[in-house]
Design a protein around this motif. Structure first.
Motif, short mmCIF file in Angstrom:
data_model
loop_
_atom_site.label_atom_id
_atom_site.label_comp_id
_atom_site.label_asym_id
_atom_site.label_seq_id
_atom_site.Cartn_x
_atom_site.Cartn_y
_atom_site.Cartn_z
N TYR A 26 -5.91 -13.20 31.49
CA TYR A 26 -6.43 -13.03 32.73
C TYR A 26 -7.02 -11.57 32.82
O TYR A 26 -6.71 -10.69 32.11
N VAL A 82 -7.98 -8.78 35.32
CA VAL A 82 -7.34 -8.29 36.49
C VAL A 82 -8.14 -6.98 36.91
O VAL A 82 -8.05 -6.05 36.13
N ARG A 117 -8.71 -9.96 41.87
CA ARG A 117 -9.18 -10.88 40.74
C ARG A 117 -10.71 -10.88 40.59
O ARG A 117 -11.27 -10.79 41.34
N ALA A 170 -1.23 -13.50 28.95
CA ALA A 170 -0.07 -14.40 29.36
C ALA A 170 0.14 -15.32 28.37
O ALA A 170 1.27 -15.62 28.41
N ASN A 201 11.16 -15.26 34.40
CA ASN A 201 9.90 -14.93 35.09
C ASN A 201 8.74 -14.50 34.75
O ASN A 201 9.07 -13.44 33.93
N GLY A 202 7.43 -14.96 34.70
CA GLY A 202 6.33 -13.93 34.07
C GLY A 202 6.14 -14.40 32.36
O GLY A 202 5.37 -13.60 32.01
N SER A 203 7.00 -15.39 32.15
CA SER A 203 6.64 -15.48 30.62
C SER A 203 5.70 -16.41 30.31
O SER A 203 5.21 -16.38 29.05
N GLY A 204 4.91 -17.14 31.16
CA GLY A 204 3.82 -17.78 31.03
C GLY A 204 3.91 -19.32 31.17
O GLY A 204 3.09 -20.10 30.67
N LYS A 205 4.96 -19.56 31.79
CA LYS A 205 5.23 -21.11 31.89
C LYS A 205 4.03 -21.91 32.92
O LYS A 205 3.33 -22.74 32.46
N SER A 206 3.76 -21.23 34.17
CA SER A 206 2.84 -21.94 34.96
C SER A 206 1.38 -21.67 34.48
O SER A 206 0.65 -22.78 34.65
N THR A 207 1.24 -20.66 33.65
CA THR A 207 0.06 -20.43 33.01
C THR A 207 -0.41 -21.63 31.97
O THR A 207 -1.30 -22.39 32.12
N ARG A 239 -0.89 -24.84 33.93
CA ARG A 239 -2.26 -24.65 34.44
C ARG A 239 -3.55 -25.00 33.37
O ARG A 239 -4.40 -25.42 33.64
N1 LIG Z 1 -4.31 -15.70 38.49
C1 LIG Z 1 -3.44 -14.73 37.62
N2 LIG Z 1 -4.38 -13.62 37.56
C2 LIG Z 1 -3.63 -12.58 36.74
N3 LIG Z 1 -2.55 -12.57 36.15
C3 LIG Z 1 -1.79 -13.45 36.29
C4 LIG Z 1 -2.11 -14.88 37.00
N4 LIG Z 1 -1.40 -15.64 36.98
C5 LIG Z 1 -0.28 -15.33 36.09
N5 LIG Z 1 -0.56 -13.88 35.96
C6 LIG Z 1 0.29 -13.04 35.01
O1 LIG Z 1 0.49 -13.74 33.61
C7 LIG Z 1 1.86 -13.56 33.28
C8 LIG Z 1 2.24 -15.04 33.21
O2 LIG Z 1 2.68 -15.39 34.50
P1 LIG Z 1 3.12 -17.05 34.93
O3 LIG Z 1 2.36 -18.05 34.08
O4 LIG Z 1 2.90 -17.33 36.29
O5 LIG Z 1 4.82 -16.99 34.40
P2 LIG Z 1 5.98 -17.75 34.68
O6 LIG Z 1 5.52 -19.08 35.43
O7 LIG Z 1 6.55 -17.91 33.63
O8 LIG Z 1 6.72 -17.15 35.71
C9 LIG Z 1 2.51 -12.88 34.14
O9 LIG Z 1 2.21 -11.61 33.78
C10 LIG Z 1 1.65 -12.89 35.46
O10 LIG Z 1 1.48 -11.55 36.28
#
Ligand SMILES: Nc1ncnc2c1ncn2[C@@H]1O[C@H](COP(=O)(O)OP(=O)(O)O)[C@@H](O)[C@H]1O
Ligand SMILES: [Mg+2]
Length: 250
Positions: free
Chosen positions: A20, A22, A28, A50, A70-76, A79
């Motif tokens: 990402y 930022v 963003r 990420a 948290n913040g490990s990259g699961k949601s990324t 997506r």
């Molecule tokens: N849209 C975004 N823009 C910038 N940084 C992002 C964005 N989404 C997630 N991040 C960063 O990417 C990393 C992984 O986040 P995320 O995938 O949400 O982790 P999780 O779902 O495991 O908590 C974190 O450091 C988060 O701050």
């Protein structure tokens, strides 16, 4: 893991990186920012790496739990699989379009729960008649019987999330992604949603379930992947991966 040789691969994640960009202002970078403006700001642009080379293959009937702090990259990762976040390196191949639970339900807060069920169903491609036939089941599933004629804006966030889950899962999905949507209900709702997830999986679906509830993961998944700081730490039997994860977090 059992040798998956006779099962059909459904999603292939091949050395995926997501970075990402930022802006240090906290904003963003968007497509709307002109390239010149971006260049002027470039010194203040920070990048967040990420996902750092994640690879695995998901098969038909896999129900894959995704765990990690948290913040490990699961949601990324979710997506990236659904196609809404681009990969900066590597590739993802999917046998059909993965759906992220809930995104399809474009609901309207001023309408009643009932009207939103019909509306959400139309958005998923059902006819009004088909949705009317399913209405009772959905209301029951969401546990919203007494509230179903009230406008959705009067619902708590948990009630709204339950409604969305109930609407989105009337459909059988080939590839379904559920990112922390199960944490919203009481125990009875959690049981019903887990049963529904197993049903979708048994109808030849492939499911990704991101959850902090190790119990939900144990009850619904045949396989678990553990993501830590953007890398795949472990991929395998739920009990083994969960034990290793819990041992690492102390
Ligand atoms: N849209 C975004 N823009 C910038 N940084 C992002 C964005 N989404 C997630 N991040 C960063 O990417 C990393 C992984 O986040 P995320 O995938 O949400 O982790 P999780 O779902 O495991 O908590 C974190 O450091 C988060 O701050
Ligand atoms: Mg997340």
């Amino acid at each position: 893991m059992v040798a998956p040789t006779d099962r059909k691969p459904v999603v292939i994640v091949d050395d995926v990186h997501v970075e990402y960009k930022v802006l240090a202002t906290g904003k963003r970078a968007t497509a709307a920012d002109s390239s010149r403006k971006l260049m002027q700001r470039s010194r203040r642009t920070r990048s967040v790496h990420a996902l750092k080379g994640v690879s695995f293959t998901a098969y038909e009937n896999d129900s894959i739990g995704v765990i990690g702090s948290n913040g490990s990259g699961k949601s990324t990762l979710m997506r990236a699989i659904s196609g809404s976040t681009p990969t900066s390196q590597g590739a993802i191949y999917a046998a059909s379009r993965p759906s992220m639970l809930g995104v399809g339900a474009a609901l309207i807060k001023d309408l009643s729960g009932e009207r939103n069920i019909i509306l959400g169903g139309l958005a998923l491609g059902f006819t009004r008649r088909e949705m009317e036939a399913r209405l009772d089941d959905i209301v029951e599933f969401a546990g919203l019987r007494e509230f179903i004629n009230l406008p959705m804006r009067t619902y708590s966030s948990g009630m709204t999330a339950r409604l969305k889950f109930a609407i989105a899962t009337v459909q059988d999905h080939e590839i379904l992604i559920v990112d922390e949507a199960l944490a919203v209900g009481d125990r009875a709702f959690r049981r019903r949603s887990e049963a529904r997830i197993r049903e979708i999986r048994d109808n030849a679906g492939t499911i990704f379930l991101v959850s902090h509830s190790m119990q939900s993961i144990r009850d619904t998944c045949n396989r678990v992947i553990w993501i830590n700081k953007g890398t795949l730490m472990m991929d395998g039997d739920p009990a083994e991966v969960i034990d290793a994860y819990q041992a690492s977090t102390g």
